[in-house]
Design an enzyme around this catalytic site. Structure first.
Site, PDB file in Angstrom:
ATOM      1  N   PRO A  13     -39.659  33.182   9.957  1.00  0.00           N
ATOM      2  CA  PRO A  13     -38.900  33.272   8.197  1.00  0.00           C
ATOM      3  C   PRO A  13     -38.726  32.446   7.741  1.00  0.00           C
ATOM      4  CG  PRO A  13     -37.287  33.796  10.348  1.00  0.00           C
ATOM      5  CD  PRO A  13     -38.708  33.029  11.055  1.00  0.00           C
ATOM      6  N   GLY A  73     -36.163  31.238   7.303  1.00  0.00           N
ATOM      7  CA  GLY A  73     -34.655  30.378   6.945  1.00  0.00           C
ATOM      8  C   GLY A  73     -35.589  28.793   8.152  1.00  0.00           C
ATOM      9  N   CYS A  74     -36.123  29.236   9.112  1.00  0.00           N
ATOM     10  CA  CYS A  74     -36.964  28.440  10.205  1.00  0.00           C
ATOM     11  C   CYS A  74     -37.651  28.405  10.729  1.00  0.00           C
ATOM     12  CB  CYS A  74     -35.558  29.033  11.516  1.00  0.00           C
ATOM     13  SG  CYS A  74     -35.867  28.518  13.021  1.00  0.00           S
ATOM     14  N   GLY A  75     -38.331  27.127  10.653  1.00  0.00           N
ATOM     15  CA  GLY A  75     -39.871  26.414  11.226  1.00  0.00           C
ATOM     16  C   GLY A  75     -39.491  26.651  11.820  1.00  0.00           C
TER      17      GLY A  75
END
Length: 258
Positions: free
Chosen positions: A101, A103-105
């Protein structure tokens, strides 16, 4: 009202028209295999696929990825690319499932070791921030702000831009609801245009975390500039890889790596 690509018009209950950033599931597909599904702005998707392939080690050069097509489905978009023979063999050998998503890699990787992957593309010392001063880094951030058409319309997106030392200006910019996506799109655009990321600086609008450092190093960049403070891990990884970091510190922008 003329909207930039990646924006749509929404009617509020009181009747006012409000531009909103588009966000949709985008599947990144190589040789018929889905490698990642990202929530992304549906714009510059060919750049996105090439940039993601470079920063995730699927390919080492844009030429290794052939025909690209975007196929729209009722619930999202597939961006399909075909690898040349050597890249295809390597991809099948190291294929892993991912889903990230905005917000987070790191979501979806299957071991702690992969979160801190070895950055074996460290630049030689002579390219580390060569020609970029603190004043120029500040100018790069200042120049990026008025170029963000999607953010100006929606107030909801990130951007990544490339400051060319030769041209002394921002020569490319990509926007997305996700900061990782914006950087991948920019890296893909540079690769497809034959621009060496070491010939300038990557300028971000977001905080600088370790995954952005990893992507910058994998792309061969020498410098990255961000308007907020980096994480401690981002600085440590950048220092080890030879990536110059300019970011916010007490009192203003500062150089974090030697």
């Amino acid at each position: 009202m003329t909207l930039p690509e990646g924006a749509t018009l929404f009617t509020l209950p009181d009747g006012r028209a409000q531009p909103l950033a588009e966000e949709t599931p985008v599947a990144l597909v190589f040789d018929g295999v889905t490698q990642a599904v990202m929530m992304a702005t549906p714009a510059d998707l060919e750049d996105f696929l090439v940039g993601f392939a470079l920063t995730e080690g699927v390919i080492s050069a844009a030429a290794e990825l052939g025909d690209i097509e975007a196929v729209t489905h009722p619930k999202g978009i597939e961006v399909r690319g075909w690898l040349n023979q050597s890249a295809g063999v390597g991809f099948r050998e190291r294929r892993r499932a991912m889903a990230g998503p905005v917000g987070c890699g790191l979501c979806g990787i299957d071991s702690l070791e992969q979160a801190l992957r070895p950055l074996d593309r460290a630049l030689p010392a002579k390219t580390r921030g060569e020609g970029l001063s603190l004043a120029t880094a500040t100018r790069a951030l200042d120049a990026l702000r008025p170029m963000q058409r999607l953010k100006e319309a929606t107030r909801a997106t990130h951007a990544a831009g490339f400051w060319s030392l030769t041209d002394d200006r921002i020569v490319a910019i990509r926007e997305d609801v996700g900061r990782h996506n914006a950087l991948d799109k920019l890296i893909g655009a540079l690769a497809r245009a034959g621009v060496d990321p070491a010939s300038g600086a990557l300028a971000m609008t977001s905080r600088l975390s370790v995954d952005l450092v990893q992507k910058a190093v994998m792309a061969g960049a020498g410098t990255i500039v961000a308007p907020s403070s980096p994480t401690a891990l981002a600085v440590a990884e950048a220092e080890a890889a030879g990536l110059t970091v300019f970011a916010r510190a007490e009192g203003g922008l500062a150089r974090y790596t030697a």
